[in-house]
Design an enzyme around this catalytic site. Sequence first.
Site, PDB file in Angstrom:
ATOM      1  N   SER A 178      20.845 -31.666  34.272  1.00 26.03           N
ATOM      2  CA  SER A 178      22.531 -30.645  35.122  1.00 26.03           C
ATOM      3  C   SER A 178      22.903 -29.754  34.017  1.00 26.03           C
ATOM      4  CB  SER A 178      23.473 -32.173  34.840  1.00 26.03           C
ATOM      5  OG  SER A 178      24.617 -32.143  35.488  1.00 26.03           O
ATOM      6  N   ASP A 274      20.277 -31.336  45.677  1.00 23.54           N
ATOM      7  CA  ASP A 274      20.771 -31.321  44.616  1.00 23.54           C
ATOM      8  C   ASP A 274      22.647 -31.684  45.103  1.00 23.54           C
ATOM      9  OD1 ASP A 274      20.852 -31.710  41.444  1.00 23.54           O
ATOM     10  OD2 ASP A 274      22.943 -30.778  42.220  1.00 23.54           O
ATOM     11  N   HIS A 342      19.620 -35.975  42.152  1.00 28.75           N
ATOM     12  CA  HIS A 342      20.175 -35.341  40.742  1.00 28.75           C
ATOM     13  C   HIS A 342      19.677 -35.932  38.889  1.00 28.75           C
ATOM     14  CE1 HIS A 342      23.383 -32.194  39.170  1.00 28.75           C
ATOM     15  NE2 HIS A 342      23.170 -33.048  37.877  1.00 28.75           N
TER      16      HIS A 342
END
Length: 438
Positions: A178, A274, A342
């Site tokens: 991330s 995502d 994610h």
Amino acid sequence: MKLMSIAAVASILVLLACAPWCVYSQERFLVRMTLVRNAPALGAFCLDGSLPAYHLHRGFDNGANNWILYFEGGGWCGDIKQCLGRAKTGLGSTNHMNKWAIFSGILSNNASLNPDFYNWNRVRLRYCDGASFAGDGKFANGTSLLYFRGQKIWEAIILDLLPQGLANAHMALLAGCSAGGLATFLHCDNFTRMLPNASVKCLSDAGFLLDERDVSLNHTIRSIFEDIVSLQGVEQNLDHKCTKSMNHPKLCFFPHYALKYITTPFFVLNSAYDVVQFHRFLVPSSADVEGKWKNCKHDPAACSADQIAILQGFRRDMLEALNFFLKDSKSGGTFINSCFAHCQSDAQESWFAVDSPRIRNKTIAETVGDWYFTRGEAKEIDCEYPCDTNCHTLTPVHQVPDCAKCGSVGNKTLTSKAGSHDRIWSKYSPILVVLLLP
């Protein structure tokens, strides 16, 4: 007695059949935090002025001289109010972090769960600056004080690790998830320069963020990133080749633009759908005031045909942005699947397990290993949703507890009750990712 014996044998056979994967959901390999005591000499502080930190688990056997450094994720802050709030949590202060971190997935020390990297030196870099380890500034108004020192935190951790064996690394992998995946793009070549005698490669998980307009045609993510770069003094630390080539140098904070200037072998691990980009940037609440996307965000199966078309367009744009990399990079690797997910590298369920996501029957761990060790083709692109039948997605989290006392670990949260607030995974389930963004 015979029935009992049959049942016992059956139980043993089930355990043997699922081993080692049936163990991972119960085991929690924890590694204690190390504070960087010399950080003040470099001016390296978390948002609130606390010391930066990392978690190190030593390598062994033939992995003793190999290293993985893993950037944590956790969003960003692009204005003073956001950063002041963040400084009071585990995403802005080591004082509020849990002092133990879960090492799983790519950080696991179990050969059955992490076959290629289990015995390497594995380091989790704690995230407490709010700008993907890239800022260099300070805010002070006589009442409040904030340190934007992500770049110095990165440098201080490296300097702390070099005399512990990192300087003698034979092989190294810089990775992250991330906001930490974005940090991997920003620091990849710098990491290579710091280890001139090592074979260095980099991996970004869920960090390939697109400069994409939202569904109302506003530049939501661009506006957010420009605010972060401006507030935290990031621009000076962006790739100079990139900034010189752009009319808007701040856009080099986007991996979308930065990747073409990275010379170190790179691996892009991302979902084509995502959920952070989908929920927060493609369809932010500001672009959906009537809530027409609510059900679609909760469950992709509830999306209308028009909404699916928009999501497929986002996937096409991601693949187009990667097109040059897929065609021209001989040392690059990809795993772009069609899971609504994610961060898939630090969760055992998605990294390497009996029902992990696969493309052409290869798990993420196997594909990354093939790429790192040049064992074979490692550019995998999944077909469009809903073709993938082995995805893991996040279950809905409608409320996030106040964890100022329990801290956070990447996208997971630890409490005294094991796993009660941990990231929950479920096959084919609806999704909602909580990210600390406006």
